[in-house]
Structures are given as C-alpha cells and as structure tokens.
Design an enzyme around this catalytic site. Structure first.
Site, PDB file in Angstrom:
ATOM      1  N   SER A 107       0.828  -1.219   0.000  1.00  0.00           N
ATOM      2  CA  SER A 107       0.000   0.000   0.000  1.00  0.00           C
ATOM      3  C   SER A 107       0.855   1.259   0.000  1.00  0.00           C
ATOM      4  CB  SER A 107      -0.931   0.000   1.212  1.00  0.00           C
ATOM      5  OG  SER A 107      -1.830  -1.086   1.136  1.00  0.00           O
ATOM      6  N   ASP A 123      20.634  -9.171  10.441  1.00  0.00           N
ATOM      7  CA  ASP A 123      21.487 -10.287  10.858  1.00  0.00           C
ATOM      8  C   ASP A 123      21.005 -10.942  12.145  1.00  0.00           C
ATOM      9  OD1 ASP A 123      23.712 -10.621   9.027  1.00  0.00           O
ATOM     10  OD2 ASP A 123      24.352  -8.612   9.613  1.00  0.00           O
ATOM     11  N   GLU A 133      15.252   3.408   5.217  1.00  0.00           N
ATOM     12  CA  GLU A 133      15.870   4.318   4.244  1.00  0.00           C
ATOM     13  C   GLU A 133      14.781   4.665   3.235  1.00  0.00           C
ATOM     14  OE1 GLU A 133      20.065   1.843   4.334  1.00  0.00           O
ATOM     15  OE2 GLU A 133      18.486   1.329   2.916  1.00  0.00           O
TER      16      GLU A 133
END
Length: 197
Positions: A107, A123, A133
């Site tokens: 969406s 990790d 980001e």
C-alpha cells in the site's frame, strides 16, 4: 532456510526468542508470514549545502549533511526525489539462529514510497529499532504518520546458530542497539578506517 508462519511467529514471541516491542495490536500486525511494523516519529533528511560530494573518509562530513525532524502530531511529508532516514516504532531483537528481512508494504509502495534502499536484511543477534531508508520515487509529495504501518518483517530460520552473530565483540556491529535513525557509519568500515582505499 524456512520462513516462519504466523503460528511460529506467535510461538517465538511467546517463548521470548523474538522481541517486538511494543506489539500493540498482534491480531492486526501479525500477517500469515510476517509482522507489520510502524514508523517512528523521528526522521533525518539531507540539508542542501554547497559541497561537491559526500566523502566517506571525512568523519564530520556525513553528519553535517543531515537534519533531524521530530514529528509528534501530524505527518512527515516526503517530496519527490527526497530521501530520509527513520526507524521502526518497534524495537526488534533476534536470536542467533534467525535472520529477518524488511519489505515495504504494498500500500505504501503504490504511493511511490520505498521503505529501504538497500538495508532490508537483518542479521542474527541484532537488537534495536530497524533503520528505514525512505525515498519518494513518485511524482507527488506523500504524508507519512508516526505509528503508521509502513513495512513488514519476515523471519527465516538458519541451518545452525551464527558463530559470530551481529553484536559479537569481534564484529564491527556499528548499529547494534540503535533506537534512533542513525546516519551512515561508513567511516568505521575497515577499508575506510585503515585508509585502504
């Protein structure tokens, strides 16, 4: 590797193997094979300054390009072509035998917003809020609201626990325990720090 189902995700959380804090609405957030995560209320965006480039070897350089915005009420507006850092509202902790991937919600993507440029892999052993980001690749500004569901986390089992998980003293775990958006710490990469370039 196998992806955890909703029933496995619930079991891992109940047994304390996965931490998602806060998980305010498990019925809405836990999906068939993922958990929806919300965006926090702190954002970092680039300032417009007159420099030819960002230099990873200049430790003062990267932070000087960023400006912090706190949003309590109302939206954070991201304009076309802009990039910003944020974190998930939820704090995540993974055991040493589980990895995770973060994907933007469809969406949000349909509005032209990407939630991670490259860092969608988490990790084993990581704990902290996940950095988002964010970029607007669309043609219109988009409003993002704190605590809005914007991405999902998928968990995968490993064949065995990591020998040196994220956060291990012998690793360069630059973002372990982060609770706020962190600018790039590329200056701490071995090849940059030791002038190998």
């Amino acid at each position: 590797m196998a992806i955890l189902s909703d029933r496995d995700i619930k079991r891992y959380i109940e047994e304390g193997l996965i931490t998602i804090d806060p998980l305010d609405d498990p019925e809405r957030q836990i999906q068939p094979s993922s958990v929806d995560l919300r965006i926090g209320n702190e954002f970092k965006g680039f300032r417009v300054i007159r420099k030819p480039c960002i230099d990873p070897k200049d430790p003062s350089d990267i932070e000087s390009y960023m400006e912090t915005f706190h949003v309590e009420d109302g939206p954070f507006i991201i304009h076309p072509g802009e990039f910003a850092l944020a974190t998930t509202h939820e704090y995540i902790a993974l055991p040493e035998d589980l990895v995770a991937r973060v994907e933007g919600r469809s969406s949000i993507g349909r509005l032209g917003i990407t939630m991670h440029v490259t860092a969608g892999y988490i990790d084993p052993g990581f704990h902290g809020r996940i950095t988002l980001e964010i970029s607007n690749i669309g043609k219109m500004p988009v409003a993002l609201y704190p605590r809005q569901r914007v991405c999902q986390i998928v968990f995968e089992t490993m064949t065995s626990p990591a020998e040196r998980p994220y956060g291990h003293p012998s690793r360069d775990s630059k973002y372990i325990g982060q609770t706020r958006p962190q600018t790039s710490r590329i200056k701490d990469d071995y090849e940059i720090r030791n002038s190998r370039l």
